[in-house]
Design a protein around this motif. Sequence first.
Motif, PDB file in Angstrom:
ATOM      1  N   ILE A   1       0.828  -1.213   0.000  1.00  0.00           N
ATOM      2  CA  ILE A   1       0.000   0.000   0.000  1.00  0.00           C
ATOM      3  C   ILE A   1       0.859   1.257   0.000  1.00  0.00           C
ATOM      4  N   GLY A   2       1.898   1.277   0.847  1.00  0.00           N
ATOM      5  CA  GLY A   2       2.673   2.498   1.043  1.00  0.00           C
ATOM      6  C   GLY A   2       3.773   2.710   0.027  1.00  0.00           C
ATOM      7  N   LEU A   3       3.419   2.808  -1.244  1.00  0.00           N
ATOM      8  CA  LEU A   3       4.405   3.043  -2.299  1.00  0.00           C
ATOM      9  C   LEU A   3       4.689   4.542  -2.427  1.00  0.00           C
ATOM     10  N   PRO A   4       5.877   4.919  -2.929  1.00  0.00           N
ATOM     11  CA  PRO A   4       6.163   6.338  -3.151  1.00  0.00           C
ATOM     12  C   PRO A   4       5.317   6.879  -4.300  1.00  0.00           C
ATOM     13  N   ARG A   5       5.045   8.169  -4.266  1.00  0.00           N
ATOM     14  CA  ARG A   5       4.198   8.828  -5.265  1.00  0.00           C
ATOM     15  C   ARG A   5       2.813   8.169  -5.324  1.00  0.00           C
ATOM     16  N   MET A   6       2.473   7.445  -6.378  1.00  0.00           N
ATOM     17  CA  MET A   6       1.171   6.780  -6.434  1.00  0.00           C
ATOM     18  C   MET A   6       1.147   5.614  -5.447  1.00  0.00           C
ATOM     19  N   ASN A   7       0.116   5.551  -4.592  1.00  0.00           N
ATOM     20  CA  ASN A   7       0.073   4.473  -3.598  1.00  0.00           C
ATOM     21  C   ASN A   7      -0.502   3.188  -4.186  1.00  0.00           C
ATOM     22  N   GLY A   8      -0.433   2.116  -3.396  1.00  0.00           N
ATOM     23  CA  GLY A   8      -0.858   0.809  -3.881  1.00  0.00           C
ATOM     24  C   GLY A   8      -2.346   0.699  -4.131  1.00  0.00           C
ATOM     25  N   ILE A   9      -3.150   1.482  -3.398  1.00  0.00           N
ATOM     26  CA  ILE A   9      -4.602   1.426  -3.604  1.00  0.00           C
ATOM     27  C   ILE A   9      -4.962   1.968  -4.977  1.00  0.00           C
ATOM     28  N   GLU A  10      -4.374   3.112  -5.350  1.00  0.00           N
ATOM     29  CA  GLU A  10      -4.653   3.682  -6.674  1.00  0.00           C
ATOM     30  C   GLU A  10      -4.080   2.795  -7.771  1.00  0.00           C
ATOM     31  N   CYS A  11      -2.918   2.210  -7.522  1.00  0.00           N
ATOM     32  CA  CYS A  11      -2.328   1.303  -8.506  1.00  0.00           C
ATOM     33  C   CYS A  11      -3.231   0.095  -8.719  1.00  0.00           C
ATOM     34  N   THR A  12      -3.796  -0.425  -7.631  1.00  0.00           N
ATOM     35  CA  THR A  12      -4.725  -1.559  -7.722  1.00  0.00           C
ATOM     36  C   THR A  12      -5.955  -1.180  -8.534  1.00  0.00           C
ATOM     37  N   ARG A  13      -6.499  -0.002  -8.275  1.00  0.00           N
ATOM     38  CA  ARG A  13      -7.689   0.460  -9.002  1.00  0.00           C
ATOM     39  C   ARG A  13      -7.419   0.504 -10.508  1.00  0.00           C
ATOM     40  N   ARG A  14      -6.256   1.022 -10.883  1.00  0.00           N
ATOM     41  CA  ARG A  14      -5.927   1.153 -12.305  1.00  0.00           C
ATOM     42  C   ARG A  14      -5.618  -0.193 -12.939  1.00  0.00           C
ATOM     43  N   LEU A  15      -4.918  -1.053 -12.206  1.00  0.00           N
ATOM     44  CA  LEU A  15      -4.608  -2.386 -12.749  1.00  0.00           C
ATOM     45  C   LEU A  15      -5.878  -3.202 -12.963  1.00  0.00           C
ATOM     46  N   CYS A  16      -6.799  -3.136 -11.997  1.00  0.00           N
ATOM     47  CA  CYS A  16      -8.044  -3.900 -12.116  1.00  0.00           C
ATOM     48  C   CYS A  16      -8.909  -3.371 -13.253  1.00  0.00           C
ATOM     49  N   SER A  17      -8.749  -2.094 -13.564  1.00  0.00           N
ATOM     50  CA  SER A  17      -9.465  -1.529 -14.711  1.00  0.00           C
ATOM     51  C   SER A  17      -8.874  -2.049 -16.017  1.00  0.00           C
ATOM     52  N   LEU A  18      -7.549  -2.194 -16.047  1.00  0.00           N
ATOM     53  CA  LEU A  18      -6.877  -2.696 -17.247  1.00  0.00           C
ATOM     54  C   LEU A  18      -7.024  -4.211 -17.394  1.00  0.00           C
ATOM     55  N   LEU A  19      -7.011  -4.912 -16.241  1.00  0.00           N
ATOM     56  CA  LEU A  19      -7.086  -6.378 -16.229  1.00  0.00           C
ATOM     57  C   LEU A  19      -8.208  -6.806 -15.286  1.00  0.00           C
ATOM     58  N   PRO A  20      -9.450  -6.818 -15.748  1.00  0.00           N
ATOM     59  CA  PRO A  20     -10.610  -7.065 -14.880  1.00  0.00           C
ATOM     60  C   PRO A  20     -10.558  -8.388 -14.119  1.00  0.00           C
ATOM     61  N   ARG A  21      -9.858  -9.392 -14.639  1.00  0.00           N
ATOM     62  CA  ARG A  21      -9.803 -10.705 -13.972  1.00  0.00           C
ATOM     63  C   ARG A  21      -8.622 -10.827 -13.010  1.00  0.00           C
ATOM     64  N   LEU A  22      -7.846  -9.773 -12.876  1.00  0.00           N
ATOM     65  CA  LEU A  22      -6.665  -9.814 -12.035  1.00  0.00           C
ATOM     66  C   LEU A  22      -7.036  -9.911 -10.554  1.00  0.00           C
ATOM     67  N   ASN A  23      -6.320 -10.767  -9.825  1.00  0.00           N
ATOM     68  CA  ASN A  23      -6.462 -10.862  -8.373  1.00  0.00           C
ATOM     69  C   ASN A  23      -5.337 -10.078  -7.712  1.00  0.00           C
ATOM     70  N   VAL A  24      -5.675  -9.292  -6.705  1.00  0.00           N
ATOM     71  CA  VAL A  24      -4.676  -8.485  -6.007  1.00  0.00           C
ATOM     72  C   VAL A  24      -4.814  -8.712  -4.499  1.00  0.00           C
ATOM     73  N   ILE A  25      -3.696  -9.008  -3.849  1.00  0.00           N
ATOM     74  CA  ILE A  25      -3.655  -9.081  -2.390  1.00  0.00           C
ATOM     75  C   ILE A  25      -2.822  -7.909  -1.889  1.00  0.00           C
ATOM     76  N   MET A  26      -3.400  -7.116  -0.999  1.00  0.00           N
ATOM     77  CA  MET A  26      -2.688  -5.984  -0.426  1.00  0.00           C
ATOM     78  C   MET A  26      -1.802  -6.466   0.713  1.00  0.00           C
ATOM     79  N   LEU A  27      -0.567  -6.006   0.733  1.00  0.00           N
ATOM     80  CA  LEU A  27       0.369  -6.309   1.807  1.00  0.00           C
ATOM     81  C   LEU A  27       0.750  -4.999   2.485  1.00  0.00           C
ATOM     82  N   THR A  28       0.593  -4.936   3.784  1.00  0.00           N
ATOM     83  CA  THR A  28       0.871  -3.686   4.478  1.00  0.00           C
ATOM     84  C   THR A  28       1.264  -3.939   5.921  1.00  0.00           C
ATOM     85  N   GLU A  29       1.840  -2.933   6.534  1.00  0.00           N
ATOM     86  CA  GLU A  29       2.165  -2.999   7.949  1.00  0.00           C
ATOM     87  C   GLU A  29       1.102  -2.280   8.768  1.00  0.00           C
TER      88      GLU A  29
END
Length: 225
Positions: A63-91
């Motif tokens: 989740i805590g990535l520099p600049r664009m965070n992991g949540i926004e990256c997930t949103r964009r990836l899932c839009s590009l790849l609708p069948r993609l599975n994403v597991i969030m890893l965070t502290e």
Amino acid sequence: MPSKGRSQMLGICCVEDDDDLRELLIQQISRSRKFRCVGAYATAEEALQKIPGHKPDLVLMDIGLPRMNGIECTRRLCSLLPRLNVIMLTERDATNTIFESLKAGASGYLLREHTTGRQMEEALTEVMAGGSPITPCVARKMVSHFQQSGKQISVPPLTRREEEVLSCLAQGWMYKEIADRLIISLDTTRRHLHNIYLKLHVHSRTEAVVKYVRRETSPGPHTKM
């Protein structure tokens, strides 16, 4: 050229800005007989550029990535790849990041400090089987959130065994852990979960847990067969 056996393994991409943690994830995946790492990236921007070309089965996302965070990256990836599975890893286990991640399209949410290598592989397997793994402490956050909301919801009656399976699910147990806890086979556990999903009209662990918690915090009896 990869062997036939290796080519049949499921492809995983990692997005983690910490070099040591990224290497640890790669090592954990490499020990598996089911999965293989097909890409590892330090930024969301690099991930968005390269992951669509790999078309992996699943992405482990910090989740805590520099600049664009992991949540926004997930949103964009899932839009590009609708069948993609994403597991969030965070502290972090803040309620707002849990729900923002799930709304962005994540299939699960794990805290690194509470996830061993074995649990990681079980989580990956569960996601590919249609589940939504969450660590127990994250499940408790969800329970607390819906207890405070006080919303009521109608749930069809479940059998006593289905109630037990659903209770374990809400506590964040993996499928294998539920089977061991209830002294039933893994196939029987999956059959109960299939029936629970059908009765509750849900498609994931998260939706099932939400309905379970809302029902448990609402007044009135809960019928068991």
